[in-house]
Design an enzyme around this catalytic site. Structure first.
Site, mmCIF file in Angstrom:
data_model
loop_
_atom_site.group_PDB
_atom_site.id
_atom_site.type_symbol
_atom_site.label_atom_id
_atom_site.label_comp_id
_atom_site.label_asym_id
_atom_site.label_seq_id
_atom_site.Cartn_x
_atom_site.Cartn_y
_atom_site.Cartn_z
ATOM 1 N N TYR A 163 -3.988 -0.779 9.955
ATOM 2 C CA TYR A 163 -3.770 -0.972 8.518
ATOM 3 C C TYR A 163 -2.335 -0.601 8.146
ATOM 4 C CZ TYR A 163 -4.634 -0.763 3.477
ATOM 5 O OH TYR A 163 -4.587 -0.980 2.122
ATOM 6 N N SER A 208 0.844 -1.186 0.000
ATOM 7 C CA SER A 208 0.000 0.000 0.000
ATOM 8 C C SER A 208 0.882 1.239 0.000
ATOM 9 C CB SER A 208 -0.893 -0.017 1.250
ATOM 10 O OG SER A 208 -1.534 1.215 1.465
#
Length: 256
Positions: A161, A148
């Site tokens: 996350y 990410s």
């Protein structure tokens, strides 16, 4: 002379793609199938990949689906066993399945923290370990983890996350260090901002959408199909000397 068509072909290969019911996962599963792979599609819900399977079969490909809760280690183990049993091997593991929870760090619920870490990081390592063992025995394999932009930065109100995606980058490098000698390439793709239902709220917010597009040198969000080329490259023999790398596919976001 190298045959470039053969170099990027996945004919005869079997791929497992988690989180392939929609969005980026669906595009990736379809992309690998279009390159010739037989695909095991996985999502958390029974029959969750019906549409993905339909699209693959309409394009002339072959695929099955296996439901698995990535928050449960026993379910993850069963997924690995089912994927290996289908064709007797898994040549390409694409750890795409993930989740996110948004809370200020001071109020972040412990159960949400554990769920995000389990789904995003622990399941990817467990699948890599289980399927990686068979790859080691066969002397070849490709593992692609989905990282990410938050593998590089901290974000706001998404500490679990962020931790999971930093962890994905680290695990990618750690496994590459151990398994490169076995002809297994372990890499990651870090998507930038792509148009999916997961990012719909950002797209619908005029201020956030404007800020995001202003930051991207390409000037626009990515479309799911634009992630496929990177995945096929990392899944094919074209990337046989690429290992432990996190490939950003972000329209230049990190360069700005």
């Amino acid at each position: 002379m190298t045959d470039s068509n053969k170099m990027f072909s996945l004919a005869g290969k079997v791929a497992l793609v988690t989180g392939s019911s929609r969005g980026l996962g669906r595009a990736l599963a379809l992309g690998l199938a279009n390159a010739g792979a037989k695909v095991v599609c996985s999502s958390s819900k029974a029959n969750g990949c019906d549409e993905t399977i339909k699209l693959i079969e309409q394009a002339g490909g072959e695929a099955i689906q296996v439901a698995a809760d990535l928050n449960d280690s026993d379910s993850v183990k069963a997924l690995a066993e089912a994927a290996l049993a289908w064709q007797g091997q898994v040549d390409i593991l694409l750890n795409n399945g993930g989740t996110i929870a948004r809370f200020p760090a001071v109020d972040f619920p412990e159960d949400e923290w554990l769920k995000v870490i389990n789904v995003n990081l622990n399941s990817a390592f467990l699948l890599s370990r289980l399927i990686g063992k068979s790859m080691i025995e066969r002397g070849q394999g490709k593992i692609i983890n989905i990282a990410s932009m938050l593998s590089y930065s901290g974000g706001i109100t998404v500490p679990a996350y962020t931790a999971s995606k930093h962890g994905i980058a680290g695990v990618t490098k750690a496994l590459a260090n151990e398994w490169a000698i076995n002809n297994i390439q372990v890499n990651a793709i870090a998507p930038g901002y792509f148009r999916t239902d997961n990012t719909q709220a950002l797209q619908d917010n005029p201020e956030r959408n404007r800020d995001i597009e202003k930051r991207i040198p390409a000037g626009q969000w990515g479309e799911p199909d634009q992630l496929v080329g990177a995945a096929v490259f990392l899944a094919s023999s074209a990337s046989d000397y690429v290992n432990g790398h996190v490939l950003a596919v972000d329209g230049g976001w990190l360069a700005r």
